[in-house]
Design a protein around this motif. Structure first.
Motif, mmCIF file in Angstrom:
data_model
loop_
_atom_site.group_PDB
_atom_site.id
_atom_site.type_symbol
_atom_site.label_atom_id
_atom_site.label_comp_id
_atom_site.label_asym_id
_atom_site.label_seq_id
_atom_site.Cartn_x
_atom_site.Cartn_y
_atom_site.Cartn_z
ATOM 1 N N UNK A 17 0.680 -1.122 0.103
ATOM 2 C CA UNK A 17 -0.191 -0.125 0.038
ATOM 3 C C UNK A 17 0.859 1.467 -0.161
ATOM 4 N N UNK A 18 2.077 1.203 0.806
ATOM 5 C CA UNK A 18 2.699 2.519 0.936
ATOM 6 C C UNK A 18 3.461 2.766 -0.289
ATOM 7 N N UNK A 19 4.205 1.668 -0.977
ATOM 8 C CA UNK A 19 4.543 1.773 -2.483
ATOM 9 C C UNK A 19 3.753 2.238 -3.279
ATOM 10 N N UNK A 20 2.709 1.586 -3.506
ATOM 11 C CA UNK A 20 1.519 2.424 -4.431
ATOM 12 C C UNK A 20 1.357 3.823 -4.157
ATOM 13 N N UNK A 21 1.078 4.325 -2.933
ATOM 14 C CA UNK A 21 0.993 5.647 -2.698
ATOM 15 C C UNK A 21 2.023 6.496 -3.348
ATOM 16 N N UNK A 233 2.835 33.524 5.893
ATOM 17 C CA UNK A 233 4.074 32.873 5.219
ATOM 18 C C UNK A 233 4.042 31.591 4.675
ATOM 19 N N UNK A 234 5.158 31.293 3.833
ATOM 20 C CA UNK A 234 5.367 29.990 3.391
ATOM 21 C C UNK A 234 5.207 28.929 4.275
ATOM 22 N N UNK A 235 4.836 27.904 3.732
ATOM 23 C CA UNK A 235 4.699 26.488 4.927
ATOM 24 C C UNK A 235 5.178 25.458 3.795
ATOM 25 N N UNK A 236 5.898 24.230 4.435
ATOM 26 C CA UNK A 236 6.305 23.158 3.673
ATOM 27 C C UNK A 236 5.996 21.995 4.410
ATOM 28 N N UNK A 237 5.973 20.829 3.700
ATOM 29 C CA UNK A 237 5.608 19.459 4.478
ATOM 30 C C UNK A 237 6.163 18.389 3.675
ATOM 31 N N UNK A 238 6.839 17.328 4.400
ATOM 32 C CA UNK A 238 7.209 16.157 3.764
ATOM 33 C C UNK A 238 6.549 14.890 4.566
ATOM 34 N N UNK A 239 6.287 13.706 4.137
ATOM 35 C CA UNK A 239 5.860 12.638 4.670
ATOM 36 C C UNK A 239 6.242 11.341 4.294
ATOM 37 N N UNK A 240 6.477 10.424 5.235
ATOM 38 C CA UNK A 240 6.909 8.969 5.028
ATOM 39 C C UNK A 240 6.262 8.207 6.037
ATOM 40 N N UNK A 241 5.896 6.933 5.596
ATOM 41 C CA UNK A 241 5.552 6.051 6.517
ATOM 42 C C UNK A 241 6.530 4.858 6.896
ATOM 43 N N UNK A 242 6.660 4.721 8.079
ATOM 44 C CA UNK A 242 7.818 4.348 8.717
ATOM 45 C C UNK A 242 7.474 2.976 9.650
ATOM 46 N N UNK A 243 8.283 1.795 9.555
ATOM 47 C CA UNK A 243 8.117 0.743 10.107
ATOM 48 C C UNK A 243 9.153 0.623 11.222
ATOM 49 N N UNK A 244 8.960 0.551 12.559
ATOM 50 C CA UNK A 244 10.075 0.064 13.383
ATOM 51 C C UNK A 244 10.245 -1.305 13.362
ATOM 52 N N UNK A 249 14.552 0.643 11.681
ATOM 53 C CA UNK A 249 13.388 1.516 11.045
ATOM 54 C C UNK A 249 13.421 1.041 9.661
ATOM 55 N N UNK A 250 12.209 0.896 8.693
ATOM 56 C CA UNK A 250 12.156 0.598 7.372
ATOM 57 C C UNK A 250 11.288 2.000 6.928
ATOM 58 N N UNK A 251 11.752 2.621 5.925
ATOM 59 C CA UNK A 251 10.845 3.331 5.306
ATOM 60 C C UNK A 251 9.902 2.837 4.327
ATOM 61 N N UNK A 252 8.685 2.929 4.304
ATOM 62 C CA UNK A 252 7.770 1.897 3.494
ATOM 63 C C UNK A 252 7.369 2.801 2.294
ATOM 64 N N UNK A 253 7.349 4.205 2.260
ATOM 65 C CA UNK A 253 6.910 4.938 1.285
ATOM 66 C C UNK A 253 7.732 5.146 0.056
#
Length: 275
Positions: A17-21, A233-244, A249-253
């Motif tokens: 699911x995370x790879x597909x996202x 003001x400007x805003x920024x965001x990044x997001x990953x889903x992470x497995x412990x 850890x493993x980054x799933x996305x």
């Protein structure tokens, strides 16, 4: 706080699911350009999810208590929009900075990720804010291991953002995820080292810092979804889903076009094994 530890089956389903996202973001990248509307980007993502992936866009008609149903398949937040920007008639222009946030459902499991995009050249401020926010996310990810604490993640993010003269939004946070869109624990992007819940193998959650170039205060628009910086003001965001994992850890996305982590960051990717 009820934490759901994922078993081997859950983890494998979450990898998919995370790879597909993440692959939705790969797909939409060449379409992010001056002259396109955010509504068109949403339409393209929605069509790709349904027709190409066989996934369901999780945001569409999502309705937490007290909110109207969210009307689109993605969240697209431009310039001073912090999060939950509703795609529509806004036409992107050269220099715009935007976050595209994707959550898909595949076989009952949720994959959640977002990236920043800058249209055309971009300003020095927009590029620097996006880069520092990316570094903040990865500094948080690098704290994730069994025995660490949630406060370690928040402290790493807050310290880096504030050292660069930026502020951390406090009203929104990362979250546990699996067969439920938002579950415990909440992942604050500020905090003190050694405080908060102790991390255990099998936890899966998002790390998604929202960093403002100005002050951290927010304002919510009349649509009840769109959240902007109060000082514009400007805003920024990044997001990953992470497995412990048992050892870290493993980054799933992650997918083919996922930006690489900053130098010195550690990660494990299941991408090669999942394709």
């Amino acid at each position: 706080m009820a934490i759901t530890l994922k078993n081997a089956h859950d983890i494998e389903m979450m990898r998919v699911a995370c790879r597909l996202a993440s692959e939705v973001l790969d797909f939409i990248t060449p379409h992010v350009r001056a002259g396109v509307t955010t509504g068109e980007l949403d339409r393209l993502c929605h069509e790709y999810m349904v027709k190409e992936q066989g996934t369901v866009p999780a945001p569409l008609n999502y309705q937490p208590p007290g909110y109207p149903p969210y009307p689109k398949a993605t969240c697209i937040s431009v310039n001073d929009v912090i999060c939950h920007g509703i795609p529509g008639d806004k036409t992107l222009k050269n220099g715009d900075a935007l976050n595209i946030d994707i959550t898909v459902i595949k076989d009952g499991y949720f994959g959640d990720t977002s990236r920043m995009f800058i249209v055309g050249d971009g300003t020095i401020l927009a590029k620097r804010l996006a880069q520092v926010t990316y570094e903040c996310m990865w500094l948080g990810i690098n704290q994730v291991r069994p025995g660490a604490h949630l406060g370690d993640i928040g402290q790493a993010i807050q310290t880096h953002a504030e050292a660069q003269g930026y502020s951390v939004v406090r009203e929104y946070c990362g979250h546990g995820i699996g067969q439920v869109f938002h579950e415990d624990p909440q992942i604050l992007h500020y905090g003190r080292q050694g405080t908060g819940l102790e991390l255990q193998a099998g936890m899966i959650f998002t790390i998604e810092p929202m960093i403002n170039a100005g002050k951290r205060e927010i304002r919510t628009m009349p649509d009840q979804w769109t959240v902007k910086t109060r000082d514009r003001s400007l805003s920024a965001q990044w997001e990953h889903t992470v497995l412990v994992t048992e050892t870290g850890h493993e980054v799933l996305t992650r997918s083919a076009l996922t930006p690489p982590p900053p130098p010195g960051s550690s990660y494990v990717t299941s991408f090669a094994a999942s394709t």
